[in-house]
Design an enzyme around this catalytic site. Structure first.
Site, PDB file in Angstrom:
ATOM      1  N   HIS A  20       0.847  -1.209   0.000  1.00  0.00           N
ATOM      2  CA  HIS A  20       0.000   0.000   0.000  1.00  0.00           C
ATOM      3  C   HIS A  20       0.881   1.256   0.000  1.00  0.00           C
ATOM      4  CE1 HIS A  20      -2.918  -2.777   2.310  1.00  0.00           C
ATOM      5  NE2 HIS A  20      -3.516  -2.535   1.156  1.00  0.00           N
ATOM      6  N   LYS A  44     -18.312  -7.402   6.748  1.00  0.00           N
ATOM      7  CA  LYS A  44     -17.023  -8.064   6.660  1.00  0.00           C
ATOM      8  C   LYS A  44     -16.396  -8.166   8.047  1.00  0.00           C
ATOM      9  CE  LYS A  44     -13.393  -7.453   3.312  1.00  0.00           C
ATOM     10  NZ  LYS A  44     -12.782  -6.623   2.278  1.00  0.00           N
ATOM     11  N   ARG A  93      -1.544  -5.537  -8.699  1.00  0.00           N
ATOM     12  CA  ARG A  93      -0.388  -6.392  -8.431  1.00  0.00           C
ATOM     13  C   ARG A  93      -0.117  -7.359  -9.566  1.00  0.00           C
ATOM     14  NH1 ARG A  93      -2.821  -7.524  -2.640  1.00  0.00           N
ATOM     15  NH2 ARG A  93      -4.584  -7.032  -3.952  1.00  0.00           N
ATOM     16  N   SER A 131      -2.590  -8.101   2.401  1.00  0.00           N
ATOM     17  CA  SER A 131      -2.896  -8.075   3.836  1.00  0.00           C
ATOM     18  C   SER A 131      -3.310  -9.469   4.295  1.00  0.00           C
ATOM     19  CB  SER A 131      -4.036  -7.099   4.117  1.00  0.00           C
ATOM     20  OG  SER A 131      -3.688  -5.804   3.715  1.00  0.00           O
TER      21      SER A 131
HETATM   22  P1  ADP Z   1      -9.267  -4.775  -0.559  1.00  0.00           P
HETATM   23  O1  ADP Z   1      -9.604  -3.593  -1.394  1.00  0.00           O
HETATM   24  O2  ADP Z   1      -9.380  -6.079  -1.273  1.00  0.00           O
HETATM   25  O3  ADP Z   1      -9.854  -4.777   0.815  1.00  0.00           O
HETATM   26  P2  ADP Z   1      -6.786  -3.704   0.287  1.00  0.00           P
HETATM   27  O4  ADP Z   1      -7.466  -2.838   1.194  1.00  0.00           O
HETATM   28  O5  ADP Z   1      -5.632  -4.488   0.820  1.00  0.00           O
HETATM   29  O6  ADP Z   1      -7.710  -4.752  -0.336  1.00  0.00           O
HETATM   30  O7  ADP Z   1      -6.274  -2.965  -1.009  1.00  0.00           O
HETATM   31  C1  ADP Z   1      -6.597  -1.667  -1.402  1.00  0.00           C
HETATM   32  C2  ADP Z   1      -5.921  -1.428  -2.724  1.00  0.00           C
HETATM   33  O8  ADP Z   1      -4.520  -1.594  -2.559  1.00  0.00           O
HETATM   34  C3  ADP Z   1      -6.324  -2.372  -3.859  1.00  0.00           C
HETATM   35  O9  ADP Z   1      -6.325  -1.638  -5.058  1.00  0.00           O
HETATM   36  C4  ADP Z   1      -5.228  -3.383  -3.890  1.00  0.00           C
HETATM   37  O10 ADP Z   1      -5.051  -3.915  -5.191  1.00  0.00           O
HETATM   38  C5  ADP Z   1      -4.037  -2.508  -3.512  1.00  0.00           C
HETATM   39  N1  ADP Z   1      -2.961  -3.299  -2.937  1.00  0.00           N
HETATM   40  C6  ADP Z   1      -2.991  -4.097  -1.857  1.00  0.00           C
HETATM   41  N2  ADP Z   1      -1.779  -4.693  -1.648  1.00  0.00           N
HETATM   42  C7  ADP Z   1      -0.971  -4.245  -2.638  1.00  0.00           C
HETATM   43  C8  ADP Z   1       0.382  -4.503  -3.022  1.00  0.00           C
HETATM   44  N3  ADP Z   1       1.145  -5.376  -2.377  1.00  0.00           N
HETATM   45  N4  ADP Z   1       0.865  -3.866  -4.098  1.00  0.00           N
HETATM   46  C9  ADP Z   1       0.071  -3.021  -4.792  1.00  0.00           C
HETATM   47  N5  ADP Z   1      -1.201  -2.747  -4.514  1.00  0.00           N
HETATM   48  C10 ADP Z   1      -1.732  -3.357  -3.454  1.00  0.00           C
END
Ligand code: ADP
Length: 164
Positions: A20, A44, A93, A131
């Site tokens: 992130h 969730k 990703r 995560s």
């Molecule tokens: P979600 O939206 O599935 O709950 P997250 O909150 O972890 O997942 O992710 C928010 C955003 O950050 C999404 O666009 C996700 O693709 C991106 N993201 C999460 N982890 C990474 C990473 N390792 N590299 C790049 N983008 C990421």
């Protein structure tokens, strides 16, 4: 007036990872301000509560005035309207992210045609990081301190020590 150089980066951040942070740093090269918007979805279940997820983000970005940590519930497009922001940032990703991200971007645009989504690609070293995976590793007694900020590493160890 809409805030043209401000973007919203929505997500669960349960918890924040270096993936992130990589996306946020890339975003700051192009946009003036990023609102990191933490989602609270009552349907969730999260490891960390909303306040804890926000607190971890604030402790990492506390001093950076171009980053604001906020939270929202409900439709992202409604949140964007309230914040007078038109652009959403997301991370891509791998191909596996593409389908769901594509669907979400088109659905958000369908609900509000003014909304645009911008995707950033992280460093390859974070392309396998999520995560969910991080939580699974800590739950099994492992840790990946190089993949999460120090405060998140501590919080994860604490959470699983109390038997989450
Ligand atoms: P979600 O939206 O599935 O709950 P997250 O909150 O972890 O997942 O992710 C928010 C955003 O950050 C999404 O666009 C996700 O693709 C991106 N993201 C999460 N982890 C990474 C990473 N390792 N590299 C790049 N983008 C990421």
């Amino acid at each position: 007036m809409t805030e043209k150089n401000t973007v919203v980066y929505p997500g669960s951040y349960d918890p924040l990872t270096n993936g992130h942070i990589d996306i946020i740093e890339r975003g700051l090269k192009i946009f003036d301000k990023i609102i990191v918007a933490v989602l609270r979805n009552p349907a969730k279940s999260y490891l960390f509560g909303l306040e804890e997820r926000c607190a971890m983000l604030r402790s990492v970005f506390g001093d950076e005035e171009r980053i604001e940590v906020d939270h929202f519930q409900g439709l992202l497009v409604d949140y964007l309207k309230g914040r007078k922001v038109l652009t959403v940032v997301r991370g891509l990703r791998a191909i596996s992210d593409f389908e769901i991200e594509f669907q979400m971007a088109l659905m958000n645009r369908k609900i509000d045609s003014a909304v645009e989504t911008v995707f950033f690609v992280p460093s390859e070293s974070y392309s396998f990081l999520s995560s969910k995976l991080v939580k699974e590793i800590y739950q099994l007694g492992g840790h990946v301190a190089s993949m999460v900020p120090e405060i998140v590493d501590l919080k994860l160890k604490e959470a699983f020590a109390r038997g989450a």
